[in-house]
Design a protein around this motif. Structure first.
Motif, short mmCIF file in Angstrom:
data_model
loop_
_atom_site.label_atom_id
_atom_site.label_comp_id
_atom_site.label_asym_id
_atom_site.label_seq_id
_atom_site.Cartn_x
_atom_site.Cartn_y
_atom_site.Cartn_z
N UNK A 40 0.85 -1.19 0.00
CA UNK A 40 0.00 0.00 0.00
C UNK A 40 0.89 1.24 0.00
N UNK A 41 0.41 2.29 -0.64
CA UNK A 41 1.14 3.56 -0.64
C UNK A 41 0.96 4.24 0.71
N UNK A 53 0.15 1.16 9.29
CA UNK A 53 -0.15 -0.18 9.80
C UNK A 53 -0.58 -0.14 11.28
N UNK A 54 -1.53 -1.01 11.60
CA UNK A 54 -1.94 -1.21 12.99
C UNK A 54 -2.06 -2.71 13.24
N UNK A 55 -1.91 -3.09 14.47
CA UNK A 55 -1.99 -4.50 14.85
C UNK A 55 -3.43 -4.85 15.15
N UNK A 56 -3.98 -5.86 14.44
CA UNK A 56 -5.32 -6.38 14.70
C UNK A 56 -5.18 -7.55 15.66
N UNK A 65 -4.46 0.73 7.77
CA UNK A 65 -5.57 1.66 7.88
C UNK A 65 -5.38 2.68 6.78
N UNK A 66 -6.30 2.71 5.83
CA UNK A 66 -6.16 3.59 4.67
C UNK A 66 -6.89 4.91 4.89
N UNK A 67 -6.39 5.68 5.83
CA UNK A 67 -6.90 7.01 6.09
C UNK A 67 -5.76 7.85 6.64
N UNK A 68 -5.96 9.14 6.68
CA UNK A 68 -4.94 10.04 7.19
C UNK A 68 -5.30 10.48 8.60
N UNK A 69 -4.28 10.66 9.40
CA UNK A 69 -4.50 11.11 10.76
C UNK A 69 -3.27 11.80 11.31
N UNK A 70 -3.45 12.55 12.37
CA UNK A 70 -2.34 13.26 13.01
C UNK A 70 -1.80 12.41 14.15
#
Length: 139
Positions: A40-41, A53-56, A65-70
């Motif tokens: 993924x980009x 990336x996050x751990x499920x 997680x394909x979203x932007x966040x601070x």
């Protein structure tokens, strides 16, 4: 307007300021570093990340997680290398801006920058640019 700079010094001062402004804007934009992870980009900025990336825990896998966040804090930046890079690049942008603003002040104030100081500062900028441009990202 009294100036201790030559015509070349004035051009150097304005180009230094433009480069400093471009570097600072680029550093604070959300897409500072681009790459890919888990096919993924992804992008990383000083205050923002996109597609991370996050751990499920329920599936015991890592998902993107394909979203932007601070980032909630400085420690939330995913690795020590990224934190070091953020600090070093931020300090570099700050110093570049300081040198550029001092050079611009030299256009207005006589005897602020001597010929020797101007040559040394220009040489340091040249060598710094050569060193940073010579590094590759390997992508």
């Amino acid at each position: 307007m009294a100036s201790s700079l030559t015509c070349a010094g004035v051009v150097w001062a304005f180009l230094s300021f433009l480069c400093a402004a471009a570097s600072c804007v680029g550093f604070f934009m959300p897409y500072w570093l681009l790459g890919s992870q888990l096919e993924k980009s992804v992008s990383f900025g000083t205050f923002r990340r996109c597609s991370y990336p996050v751990r499920d825990e329920s599936r015991q896998t890592t998902v993107m997680v394909e979203q932007c966040g601070r980032y909630a804090s400085f420690q939330a930046i995913p690795s020590a290398e990224w934190r070091i890079c953020t600090v070093v690049t931020g300090l570099g942008c700050g110093l570049l801006l300081l040198v550029a603003l001092t050079a611009l002040m030299g256009c207005c104030v006589s005897e602020l920058i001597s010929r020797t100081v101007g040559r040394v500062a220009g040489g340091i900028q040249f060598l710094g640019g050569k060193c940073s441009c010579g590094e590759g990202t390997g992508t």
